[in-house]
Design a protein around this motif. Structure first.
Motif, PDB file in Angstrom:
ATOM      1  N   ALA A 127      -1.247  -6.649   4.771  1.00 51.03           N
ATOM      2  CA  ALA A 127       0.172  -6.668   4.402  1.00 51.03           C
ATOM      3  C   ALA A 127       0.635  -5.270   3.996  1.00 51.03           C
ATOM      4  CB  ALA A 127       0.406  -7.667   3.277  1.00 51.03           C
ATOM      5  N   ALA A 128      -0.227  -4.534   3.320  1.00 52.08           N
ATOM      6  CA  ALA A 128       0.114  -3.177   2.887  1.00 52.08           C
ATOM      7  C   ALA A 128       0.278  -2.236   4.081  1.00 52.08           C
ATOM      8  CB  ALA A 128      -0.947  -2.645   1.931  1.00 52.08           C
ATOM      9  N   ASP A 129      -0.500  -2.439   5.149  1.00 51.78           N
ATOM     10  CA  ASP A 129      -0.369  -1.614   6.351  1.00 51.78           C
ATOM     11  C   ASP A 129       1.019  -1.747   6.968  1.00 51.78           C
ATOM     12  OD1 ASP A 129      -3.007  -0.558   6.469  1.00 51.78           O
ATOM     13  OD2 ASP A 129      -3.730  -2.359   7.482  1.00 51.78           O
ATOM     14  N   SER A 157       1.517  -1.039  -3.106  1.00 55.89           N
ATOM     15  CA  SER A 157       2.032  -2.298  -3.672  1.00 55.89           C
ATOM     16  C   SER A 157       0.910  -3.284  -3.978  1.00 55.89           C
ATOM     17  CB  SER A 157       3.036  -2.938  -2.721  1.00 55.89           C
ATOM     18  OG  SER A 157       4.142  -2.098  -2.553  1.00 55.89           O
ATOM     19  N   GLY A 158      -0.197  -2.777  -4.454  1.00 53.77           N
ATOM     20  CA  GLY A 158      -1.296  -3.644  -4.853  1.00 53.77           C
ATOM     21  C   GLY A 158      -2.205  -4.066  -3.720  1.00 53.77           C
ATOM     22  N   GLY A 159      -1.871  -3.736  -2.464  1.00 53.94           N
ATOM     23  CA  GLY A 159      -2.713  -4.110  -1.339  1.00 53.94           C
ATOM     24  C   GLY A 159      -3.447  -2.908  -0.775  1.00 53.94           C
ATOM     25  N   GLU A 160      -4.578  -3.168  -0.156  1.00 49.62           N
ATOM     26  CA  GLU A 160      -5.369  -2.080   0.404  1.00 49.62           C
ATOM     27  C   GLU A 160      -4.889  -1.741   1.815  1.00 49.62           C
ATOM     28  OE1 GLU A 160      -9.921  -1.766   1.336  1.00 49.62           O
ATOM     29  OE2 GLU A 160      -9.556  -1.650  -0.821  1.00 49.62           O
ATOM     30  N   VAL A 161      -4.831  -0.451   2.090  1.00 48.01           N
ATOM     31  CA  VAL A 161      -4.381   0.071   3.371  1.00 48.01           C
ATOM     32  C   VAL A 161      -5.603   0.453   4.209  1.00 48.01           C
ATOM     33  CG1 VAL A 161      -3.116   1.968   4.457  1.00 48.01           C
ATOM     34  CG2 VAL A 161      -2.222   0.907   2.396  1.00 48.01           C
ATOM     35  N   THR A 162      -5.540   0.184   5.499  1.00 52.41           N
ATOM     36  CA  THR A 162      -6.622   0.553   6.403  1.00 52.41           C
ATOM     37  C   THR A 162      -6.775   2.073   6.416  1.00 52.41           C
ATOM     38  OG1 THR A 162      -6.123  -1.377   7.758  1.00 52.41           O
ATOM     39  CG2 THR A 162      -7.444   0.355   8.784  1.00 52.41           C
TER      40      THR A 162
END
Length: 110
Positions: A59-61, A15-20
């Motif tokens: 937020a993506a996490d 969703s456009g955010g980076e995941v750890t």
């Protein structure tokens, strides 16, 4: 036959955010298992990971992965566990739901 190799240091976008990346979870997983005497139910590892790393999640996490129907950070942590199993750090033959350091890993060594 080509051996599967997991790239655990690569972040993905949800969703456009980076995941750890899964690699980030490896040391905390090892540390948690050492603190718990070398093995623990995955639910306990999950709880402690959330307590220790939760403030660092993006937020993506915290989104639910629609493919795996679970929270993204936990999916990435489980990929990290699999990488540790492949590397021989965690046991591959632990009972279902138990994460366990391999025999050659010193649970008391910091």
């Amino acid at each position: 036959m080509k051996k599967f190799e997991m790239k655990t240091d690569i972040a993905i976008k949800v969703s456009g955010g980076e995941v750890t990346p899964p690699k980030v979870y490896e040391e905390p997983i090892i540390d948690i298992l050492r603190q718990l005497g070398g093995s623990a139910p995955s639910k306990k590892v999950r709880k402690i990971l959330l307590e220790t790393m939760g403030g660092k999640f993006t937020a993506a996490d915290l989104e639910v992965d629609k493919k795996y129907t679970e929270v993204v950070w936990w999916n990435r942590a489980r990929w990290a566990r699999q990488a540790l199993v492949t590397a021989g750090v965690l046991r591959s033959n632990s009972p279902t739901g138990i994460w366990e350091l391999a025999d050659n890993t010193d649970a008391d060594n910091d």
